[in-house]
Design an enzyme around this catalytic site. Structure first.
Site, PDB file in Angstrom:
ATOM      1  N   CYS A 144       0.838  -1.189   0.000  1.00 19.40           N
ATOM      2  CA  CYS A 144       0.000   0.000   0.000  1.00 19.40           C
ATOM      3  C   CYS A 144       0.877   1.245   0.000  1.00 19.40           C
ATOM      4  O   CYS A 144       1.795   1.374   0.820  1.00 19.40           O
ATOM      5  CB  CYS A 144      -0.905  -0.018   1.230  1.00 19.40           C
ATOM      6  SG  CYS A 144      -1.922   1.474   1.394  1.00 19.40           S
ATOM      7  N   CYS A 165       0.320   3.109   3.603  1.00 19.75           N
ATOM      8  CA  CYS A 165       0.791   2.629   4.908  1.00 19.75           C
ATOM      9  C   CYS A 165       1.831   1.521   4.821  1.00 19.75           C
ATOM     10  O   CYS A 165       2.242   0.983   5.849  1.00 19.75           O
ATOM     11  CB  CYS A 165      -0.387   2.168   5.761  1.00 19.75           C
ATOM     12  SG  CYS A 165      -1.157   0.627   5.185  1.00 19.75           S
ATOM     13  N   CYS A 217      -7.185  -1.161   1.289  1.00 19.54           N
ATOM     14  CA  CYS A 217      -6.169  -1.636   2.213  1.00 19.54           C
ATOM     15  C   CYS A 217      -6.855  -1.836   3.559  1.00 19.54           C
ATOM     16  O   CYS A 217      -7.530  -0.932   4.048  1.00 19.54           O
ATOM     17  CB  CYS A 217      -5.051  -0.610   2.338  1.00 19.54           C
ATOM     18  SG  CYS A 217      -3.860  -0.993   3.648  1.00 19.54           S
ATOM     19  N   CYS A 258      -8.104  -5.652  -9.907  1.00 17.48           N
ATOM     20  CA  CYS A 258      -7.668  -4.603 -10.837  1.00 17.48           C
ATOM     21  C   CYS A 258      -7.317  -3.372  -9.999  1.00 17.48           C
ATOM     22  O   CYS A 258      -8.201  -2.665  -9.523  1.00 17.48           O
ATOM     23  CB  CYS A 258      -8.809  -4.334 -11.818  1.00 17.48           C
ATOM     24  SG  CYS A 258      -8.343  -3.279 -13.188  1.00 17.48           S
TER      25      CYS A 258
END
Length: 167
Positions: free
Chosen positions: A80, A83, A128, A151
């Protein structure tokens, strides 16, 4: 009802059917806060590039074929951009032909999902699980073994190459 309204209604119905099938296939909690990582809007803006902020925090979508991660073929992990939580292994990445980095499976306990009804469609949105950042959508037209296509927007991800082979 004119032709355009008929086509929209048909597309919405197909979206509802696909999303209901996906909900049965998807595991994990719905993406709703509170999250382990929470920041103010100002903190997110200071941390993220404008394009990443638009996608991760405002549920935007980058233009197809603009992310260098779409063509990334080295072994490693995709994390991510908000984070740094590892989300996908390069072992699950494939070329979907859609113009966005695509994966057939996330890492365990990496993502959460929720229903997205924007634009008159019903899709499954992927976030996330640690910071709630919008990553993209998941569809049921992927390869085996899962049949899923995650995707993802490339600006929502960071690639970490692995010297030891696929992560």
């Amino acid at each position: 009802m004119n032709r355009r309204q008929t086509l929209r209604a048909g597309a919405s119905l197909l979206g509802l059917l696909a999303a209901s099938r996906l909900t049965a296939v998807m595991a994990g909690p719905a993406a709703s806060g509170p999250f382990e990582v929470e920041k103010s809007e100002a903190e997110w803006r200071a941390l993220l590039a404008p394009a990443a902020y638009k996608v991760l925090r405002e549920h935007g979508t980058e233009r197809a074929y603009t992310s260098p991660l779409n063509g990334e073929k080295r072994p490693g992990r995709f994390s991510c951009a908000g984070c740094d939580l590892p989300l996908f292994s390069s072992k699950t990445k494939f070329d979907s032909g859609t113009g966005w980095p695509s994966f057939f499976e996330p890492l365990p306990d990496a993502v959460a999902t929720q229903v997205d009804t924007a634009y008159g469609m019903r899709r499954t949105e992927v976030h996330c699980r640690r910071c709630g950042g919008h990553l993209g959508h998941v569809f049921e037209d992927g390869p085996k073994p899962t049949g899923l296509r995650y995707c993802m927007n490339g600006v929502s991800l960071r690639f970490e190459p692995s010297a030891d082979g696929p992560a």
